[in-house]
Write an enzyme that holds these catalytic residues in place. Structure first.
Site, PDB file in Angstrom:
ATOM      1  N   ASP A 125       0.819  -1.213   0.000  1.00  0.00           N
ATOM      2  CA  ASP A 125       0.000   0.000   0.000  1.00  0.00           C
ATOM      3  C   ASP A 125       0.850   1.258   0.000  1.00  0.00           C
ATOM      4  OD1 ASP A 125      -2.214  -1.624   0.144  1.00  0.00           O
ATOM      5  OD2 ASP A 125      -2.338  -1.516   2.331  1.00  0.00           O
ATOM      6  N   ILE A 126       0.262   2.356  -0.473  1.00  0.00           N
ATOM      7  CA  ILE A 126       0.967   3.633  -0.544  1.00  0.00           C
ATOM      8  C   ILE A 126       1.444   4.094   0.834  1.00  0.00           C
ATOM      9  CG2 ILE A 126      -1.146   5.023  -0.323  1.00  0.00           C
ATOM     10  CD1 ILE A 126       0.133   6.938  -2.388  1.00  0.00           C
TER      11      ILE A 126
END
Length: 247
Positions: free
Chosen positions: A123-124
Site C-alpha cells: 500500500d501507498i
C-alpha cells in the site's frame, strides 16, 4: 466439439508448469523456441496435459536476461501505475539508488526497466520489501492463484486486543465474503504485531485489524518467502542474485 478442442492450450500448460508466463509462452512459441514431444510448436496449439515440453536455448537465454529487483519501498509511492499524483515505485529504480551492498554481478541497463512490474502489492502508506520483475516465473511464484509463499510484516497498532481477537487474527476472519487462510500473528512488543500471511488481499492487514478493533499506525513488510528485507535501506534497491529463490 473435437477431442483436441478440449485439450489445454500449450501456453496455458507452460504457465501452469512454471516454465514462464502465458504472454512469454506465446512469444517463445511464435519465435519457434518451444518443442512439444520433439516437434516445434505453433501458436494456438492444444496439447495433452502430460505432453513433454522443451524450451530451446534461445528461450532459456531470454529468461536468463530477465531481471528481478528487490526494493525497500518508502511511504508515499504506489506499487503499480502512477495514480492521484503519486509516483510509482519503479521510478526509484535508478542507478544512483542501487544499494552499495548489492552483490549481484549485473550492470544496470535501461532495458532492465522494460516490462518491469510489481509481483504483489504494498500500500501507498506502507513500507518495506517490494518485488519488481520481468520474469513471469517469479510473478507466478509470488502472486499465482496457487501461491503459498509467506509474506511477513511488522505492524504497529493502537487499541486493545483481546485474546479472542488475537485468535481471530490467526484464523477465523473473512473479507469480501470469503474466509481468510490461516495466518500467524503474535505480539512482537507492546505496540507491534508480527503477521505472516500466505495471501494478499487488498489492504488485508489493515482491514483485519479493523475487524478486531485495532488501528494500524505503521506497516512494514520484512520478508517474502526466503528473502528478507535485511539491511536494504529505504528508497534503495538491489538485484535478485543468482541462486536466490523465494520458495
Amino acid at each position: 466439439m473435437s477431442d483436441s478442442a478440449a485439450l489445454p492450450r500449450l501456453s496455458k500448460l507452460m504457465a501452469e508448469r512454471g516454465l514462464c508466463s502465458r504472454r512469454e509462452a506465446d512469444s517463445y512459441i511464435e519465435r519457434g523456441w518451444v518443442k512439444v514431444d520433439g516437434e516445434v510448436a505453433t501458436l494456438g496449439l492444444r496439447v495433452s496435459p502430460d505432453a513433454r515440453i522443451e524450451l530451446l536455448a534461445q528461450a532459456r537465454g531470454a529468461q536468463q536476461e530477465r531481471v528481478t529487483i528487490l526494493l525497500h519501498k518508502p511511504v508515499g509511492y504506489v506499487s503499480g501505475q502512477a495514480e492521484k499524483g503519486y509516483q510509482p515505485a519503479v521510478s526509484l529504480i535508478l542507478p544512483e539508488r542501487r544499494w552499495g551492498g548489492d552483490t549481484a554481478p549485473l550492470r544496470f541497463q535501461r532495458e532492465h526497466l522494460r516490462g518491469l512490474a510489481p509481483a504483489g502489492r504494498l500500500d501507498i502508506d506502507s513500507t518495506g520489501l517490494l518485488v519488481l520483475t520481468q520474469d513471469g516465473r517469479v510473478a507466478k511464484t509470488l502472486i499465482g492463484e496457487d501461491s503459498g509463499v509467506e509474506k511477513e510484516y511488522l505492524v504497529r497498532v493502537a487499541g486493545k486486543l483481546s485474546a479472542e481477537g488475537l485468535a481471530k487474527l490467526n484464523h477465523g476472519l473473512s473479507l469480501d465474503g470469503q474466509p481468510l487462510r490461516p495466518a500467524k500473528v503474535w505480539w512482537q512488543n507492546d505496540d507491534q504485531l508480527r503477521f505472516v500471511l500466505r495471501e494478499g488481499k487488498k489492504r488485508q492487514i489493515r482491514r483485519m485489524c479493523d475487524l478486531v478493533g485495532l488501528r494500524v499506525l505503521g506497516l512494514k513488510r520484512i520478508r517474502i518467502g526466503k528473502l528478507m528485507l535485511g539491511d536494504l535501506p529505504q528508497g534503495q534497491w538491489r538485484y535478485l542474485a543468482p541462486g536466490e529463490r523465494f520458495d
